[in-house]
Design an enzyme around this catalytic site. Structure first.
Site: not given
Length: 279
Positions: A13-15, A152
């Site tokens: 993902g983003i990481g 969340y």
């Protein structure tokens, strides 16, 4: 001089996208993840981008204080400095507290909030020494609470409050702080939750009709979601900026969404006010 950035949650993902992009921008990138056995996707992407020599994988479990302290100490020992931390590791949960109890709330807070605080705390002495920066990937869910995302959103709200409070204090010692707020992102963050929708609806009891409507809408929204690379691009913008804004969204949609609550979209007015309390 090559600068060093530590990024959490880089197995997907983003990481992952941020780690490769940071290396492409010339940073020595310490890409951390809880399970280094899942590093192959990152390493493949780094090789394909021609930056494998600038990507170093390390194990880091943000919920384990010893793991955090050991990783930060290793980075500084090996590279002599730490110039930036990107808090990206996170975990979602779909459900409501009456039906699911307290454990999901505590688990979400451990990863999404306490893990961020722990790493930031450990990194700050080294970031002071380098005049560095803390960048934290939060969410539009850290600004506007969303149905069935109580755990969340609560954790992301906490992160936003922590960072907004820390930013003017850290600035007095030369450390810049910013948050990045993505909207819907098409990445393994969604699939990794391994949601069994029929079972989820069965367990929802009186909330099942509302949950079904929410799930249907959410699944449709991910048809027009950003890619992980698109959502990661503002992280690199912040790493490279001379002066970071406190708050940045990753898309026009995200900006419009949070504008319903935040007329001050880049956080400059709030920062001017709270920074003034310290002068």
């Amino acid at each position: 001089m090559t600068k060093t950035v530590l990024i959490t949650g880089t197995s997907s993902g983003i990481g992952l996208a941020a780690a490769v992009a940071a290396a492409r921008a010339g940073w020595h990138t310490v890409a951390t993840m809880r399970d280094t056995g899942r590093a192959e996707a990152l390493l493949t992407a780094a090789r394909e981008a021609g930056v494998a020599d600038r990507v170093q994988v390390k194990r880091l479990d943000v919920t384990d204080a010893d793991s955090v302290a050991d990783c930060v100490a290793e980075v500084v020992a090996e590279h002599g400095r730490l110039d930036a931390v990107v808090n990206n590791a996170g975990a979602g949960f779909v459900g409501t507290v009456e039906q699911n109890g307290m454990e999901p709330v505590r688990a979400a807070m451990e990863v999404n909030y306490f893990g961020v605080v722990e790493l930031t705390r450990a990194a700050l002495p080294h970031l002071r020494a380098s005049g560095g920066r803390v960048i934290t990937v939060t969410s539009v869910g850290g600004v506007i609470g969303q149905p069935f995302n109580e755990a969340y959103c609560a954790a992301k709200f906490a992160v936003e409050g922590f960072m907004e409070s820390l930013a003017p204090v850290a600035a007095t010692t030369g450390v810049q702080v910013a948050v990045v707020e993505p909207g819907a992102v098409s990445s393994e963050f969604i699939t990794s939750q391994d949601i069994d929708i029929p079972a989820l609806l069965t367990a929802a009891g009186p909330y099942a009709p509302a949950l079904k409507a929410y799930v249907d809408r959410t699944l449709k929204s991910f048809g027009s979601a950003q890619t992980a690379a698109e959502a990661a691009a503002p992280v690199i913008t912040l790493l490279e900026a001379e002066r970071m804004p406190f708050r940045i969204q990753t898309s026009d949609w995200a900006r419009e969404f949070v504008a319903a609550k935040l007329a001050d979209t880049d956080g400059s007015a709030v920062q001017a006010m709270t920074g003034g309390w310290l002068r």
